[in-house]
Design an enzyme around this catalytic site. Structure first.
Site: not given
Length: 518
Positions: A88, A164
């Site tokens: 991220e 995720e």
């Protein structure tokens, strides 16, 4: 897929910007994915990176890959089948050369397995790297079509994976306990599988961030994470044994004000210095804990300061209010002559994700003003409360607990463990806010605003025989320190660690009517 998080950043030297890692282990035990990622997130301060990571997040990042990693790759007969380049980084995206650099650094060091990235919808467009498989992070099936359509447009027909699939969300002090209905989780999982994507549930069960290493979130408002997250579920196999120890009644007491002469010499400075820039620890500053600022004032009025994250203001030893993100002013009552002004500032946790990761300076930031005039001549104490911190408090420094304690204060008692130590949970009923230490080791924070009401205490932290329990309390002490074999659900809907409860998401998915948490 079973995912285990290992925050290697906690073991790095403060000035050396090294990578944190995350290990993804398939339940077969034969296939392993390693992610080289300074930004682990994982509810840890600074996303798992060191305090200084915000100073130079550039292409100078050092990557350490052991020989063991190289020879453990699948093509060399080992279990590693893929390596994650980052986690991220897209929403942060301060250095466009950073991600390509990490990719090249991995390849130059002998990594030949599949490389991949992991981003949510906010960072996916900025996190694509040529020659690296992009994967996505999401919580609801509503995001699935947009993200997979975007991936198809930028990288064509490639394997798809939700790296995720969020099965919960952060718990923050003073907020509700975050839960998801397991039926909704099941719908999302089914939609991902029906779309032909691989999936990783994140996280499969909760855990505990001991000591001061909890992170924080800062979207509209700053919110610090609780010490443990997740909730207990009916156990599939037998659990590790838990036990209830006899309550500990604190016998000894030491106010922080009486303890100051035994600490390391304070920093003297004309102006306030934020925690990270204190000239201590070999020039590395202070990373965790509390910082105490002292100066002298001669008049009453309005005190204003930029405090991160929470500052308790004292006139001499009397608490008169707090400074934090929403309260930037405190009224100083009438005083006579020279008076000691003290501000104890708590680092409640560094943001673990997003652009606010750049702003994680703690303590007093800039000048502090009384009636718009900057105050001068400070003594600054570093209260990191490491094990060496308590070694300065020899037995003769402690006093019996008084009928009316002066706060801030340390309370000490002895826990007797007659047999082999077992796991337990510490409950601070009647106490308000502070930190628990077991045999000098920082167990973590407690706060009666919830949602968490008990602290997980592993048996490995205890010795057979006598164990010292110290509580640092900021405002109000309870009569005893309690121990329970089960985590407590309080009136705030809070909970203690899920990881110790032994439940699994697999059992939740088999029972979609059951309420699920992260």
């Amino acid at each position: 897929m079973r995912q285990k998080l290992v925050p290697w950043g906690a073991y790095r030297q403060p000035r050396t910007l090294q990578t944190s890692s995350i290990l993804l282990l398939l339940s077969s035990g034969r296939e392993l994915e390693i992610g080289m990622r300074p930004f682990d997130c994982t509810m840890l301060r600074q996303g798992g990176g060191g305090t200084k990571v915000i100073e130079t997040m550039e292409s100078s990042t050092i990557l350490n890959i052991s020989d063991c990693s190289l020879f453990s790759q699948y093509k060399h007969g080992g279990p590693i089948v893929a390596v994650q380049v980052e986690n991220e980084y897209g929403p942060y995206n301060k250095d466009p050369a950073y991600m390509p650099y990490v990719k090249k650094a991995l390849e130059d060091r002998g990594i030949v397995e599949l490389l991949l990235t992991s981003h949510n919808k906010d960072g996916l467009s900025k996190g694509i790297v040529d020659g690296v498989l992009a994967t996505i992070n999401l919580q609801s099936q509503n995001e699935l079509q947009f993200l997979t359509t975007f991936l198809l447009s930028v990288q064509g027909v490639q394997p798809r994976m939700v790296m995720e699939c969020w099965t919960g969300w952060f718990d923050s002090w003073g907020g509700p306990h975050s839960i998801l209905d397991s039926a909704e989780v099941l719908k999302t999982v089914s939609a991902i599988i029906n779309a032909g994507s691989s999936i990783n549930l994140y996280t499969f069960h909760g855990g505990t961030n001991f000591g001061f290493i909890n992170g924080a979130v800062h979207f509209q408002d700053y919110k610090s994470d609780v010490t443990s997250y997740g909730a207990p579920l009916p156990a599939p196999p037998d659990l590790l044994p838990k036990t209830v120890y006899e309550p500990v009644m604190p016998a000894l007491y030491l106010s922080l004000w009486d303890a100051l002469p035994y600490l390391e010499e304070p920093v003297t400075s004309e102006k306030p210095v934020n925690m990270e820039n204190l000239p201590i620890n070999g020039g590395n500053g202070q990373s965790l804990g509390y910082t105490l600022y002292e100066t002298t004032i001669t008049s009453s009025g309005i005190l204003s300061a930029y405090v991160r994250d929470r500052g308790q203001v004292f006139v001499n030893t009397v608490s008169i209010g707090f400074l934090d993100y929403k309260r930037e002013k405190v009224v100083i009552p009438s005083i006579q002559g020279f008076t000691m002004l003290r501000i104890l500032v708590e680092n409640r946790g560094r943001v673990n994700y997003g652009t606010n990761i750049d702003d994680q300076r703690k303590g007093l930031i800039g000048n502090i003003y009384l009636n718009d005039s900057p105050l001068k001549k400070f003594k600054i104490y570093s209260l990191d409360m490491k094990k060496s911190f308590f070694q300065r408090f020899h037995a003769d420094k402690w006093n019996p607990v008084p009928d009316v304690p002066v706060f801030l204060a340390f309370f000490s008692g002895l826990l007797l463990v007659s047999l082999s130590p077992c796991d337990t949970f510490v409950k601070l009923e009647g106490w308000e806010k502070g930190v628990v230490f077991i045999n000098g080791q920082n167990l973590g924070r407690y706060w009666n605003i919830g949602p968490q009401e008990t602290l997980y205490l592993p048996g490995a932290w205890l010795d057979q025989g006598l164990n010292q329990v110290i509580v640092f309390e900021e405002k109000m002490a309870g009569p005893v320190i309690q121990f329970t074999e089960t985590p407590c659900l309080g009136r705030w809907g809070g909970t203690s660690p899920f990881v110790e409860g032994g439940g699994t998401w697999a059992s939740l998915l088999r029972h979609p009517g059951r309420k699920s948490v992260r």
